[in-house]
Design an enzyme around this catalytic site. Structure first.
Site, short mmCIF file in Angstrom:
data_model
loop_
_atom_site.label_atom_id
_atom_site.label_comp_id
_atom_site.label_asym_id
_atom_site.label_seq_id
_atom_site.Cartn_x
_atom_site.Cartn_y
_atom_site.Cartn_z
N ASP A 121 -10.89 3.00 4.32
CA ASP A 121 -11.24 1.58 4.24
C ASP A 121 -12.76 1.40 4.18
O ASP A 121 -13.24 0.31 3.83
CB ASP A 121 -10.74 0.84 5.50
N LYS A 178 0.84 -1.21 0.00
CA LYS A 178 0.00 0.00 0.00
C LYS A 178 0.88 1.26 0.00
O LYS A 178 0.61 2.21 -0.73
CB LYS A 178 -0.95 -0.01 1.21
N GLN A 197 -4.51 -1.56 9.74
CA GLN A 197 -4.47 -2.89 9.13
C GLN A 197 -5.05 -3.93 10.09
O GLN A 197 -4.71 -3.97 11.27
CB GLN A 197 -3.03 -3.24 8.74
N1 GUN Z 1 -6.93 -6.83 6.33
C1 GUN Z 1 -7.31 -7.53 5.25
N2 GUN Z 1 -7.85 -6.74 4.32
C2 GUN Z 1 -7.82 -5.49 4.82
C3 GUN Z 1 -8.23 -4.21 4.32
O1 GUN Z 1 -8.77 -4.08 3.22
N3 GUN Z 1 -8.01 -3.16 5.14
C4 GUN Z 1 -7.45 -3.30 6.37
N4 GUN Z 1 -7.30 -2.22 7.09
N5 GUN Z 1 -7.06 -4.45 6.86
C5 GUN Z 1 -7.24 -5.54 6.09
#
Ligand code: GUN
Length: 292
Positions: free
Chosen positions: A119, A52, A96
């Site tokens: 998100d 990311k 995350q």
């Molecule tokens: N863990 C797995 N997928 C995601 C996501 O799209 N965002 C976040 N913050 N954590 C995750």
């Protein structure tokens, strides 16, 4: 059979975003700034967050990675979130998931300022999504919609079967595919770990979106001809022949299911790269909304 090439489409989207950032720079405007908080040392989570941050650099965004130890208390994490909420330099941020067991995930998600929640996990944003209001759509479901759209996949009146009811993928996907509009307008069945005789349901599906996390779960005999397959699974499976010691494996037995499918996403290179591209898109949106 057409491969839904998430790697290519995500690159197209990143190029579009980079062009927007260039325009912002040329106009002397602040560029979008995404922050990511990661708690602990889970290998897969570190890899995702790293991707990311790299994607931010690629499109010209600013990025900040906040690494916190596995032993971080809930209070410490909430304090950090409040700092990011108040930091005018940060346009959007993510925490995350999953988080260590001492931390209540729901409390964390409720603490994120909804206007920075790129998100789309805050109940305010999730509720807006369910009510067809403009908001941040969670990146993985958003990426799947974008992939269906860019390949002109017909979803109207189709039977979509979603496998998995997670808050991140299955639940929002089931809502989005039933919405009025395109992609959407389909009849949705949401299946999960307590679903009986799942093959009886998947064999009736025109579109299958699998977010289960069980490698090679969906076999050829569980699908009908011309099915559209979206594989969200990304499980690390040990493989001594691979330099990393593992291979990323999807929920779908690609070799055999692809012979029956009209469209199918590969793993890797399908949904995964789309998730990152749509997180960037949400961050761009967050920046644009903060200007007004
Ligand atoms: N863990 C797995 N997928 C995601 C996501 O799209 N965002 C976040 N913050 N954590 C995750």
């Amino acid at each position: 059979m057409t491969i839904l090439d998430g790697k290519k489409v995500s690159n197209d989207i990143k190029n579009e975003i980079a062009a927007e950032v260039d325009k912002m720079k040329a106009a002397g405007e602040k560029v979008p700034h995404l922050a990511a908080i990661i708690v602990g040392n889970d290998g897969a989570s570190l890899t995702y967050v790293g991707s990311k941050v790299r994607a931010c650099e690629r499109v010209g965004f600013e990025s900040t990675l906040v690494k916190m130890p596995e032993t971080t208390s809930e209070l410490e994490l909430l304090k950090k979130i409040k700092e990011l909420n108040e930091d005018d330099n940060i346009d959007g941020f993510i925490v995350q998931l999953p988080l260590p067991p001492q931390i209540d995930t729901q409390k964390v998600l409720l603490t994120v300022d909804p206007s920075k929640d790129v998100d789309g996990f805050h109940p305010e944003n999730f509720g807006k999504m369910a009510l067809d209001m403009s908001t941040f759509i969670p990146a993985t479901p958003f990426g799947i919609l974008e992939l269906l759209q860019r390949y002109d996949v017909d979803t109207k009146g189709k039977h979509t079967v979603v496998i998995g009811r997670s808050h991140i993928v299955g639940r929002p996907m089931s809502i989005l595919m039933s919405r009025k509009g395109w992609p959407g307008n389909s009849t949705v069945t949401l299946t999960h770990s307590n679903t009986k005789n799942i093959a009886q349901i998947t064999t009736q599906a025109d579109i299958i979106i699998s977010a289960l996390g069980v490698p090679n779960f969906l076999k050829a005999e569980m699908v009908k001809d011309d099915v559209v397959i979206i594989d969200v699974g990304i499980t690390r499976v040990e493989d001594a022949n691979h330099p990393k010691g593992y291979v990323i494996t999807g929920d779908v037995d690609f070799e055999n299911v692809s012979k029956k499918a009209s469209y199918i996403t590969p793993v890797p290179g399908g949904v995964g790269p789309m998730t990152i591209a749509m997180l960037l898109k949400n961050t761009l949106l967050a920046r644009e909304q903060r200007k007004v």
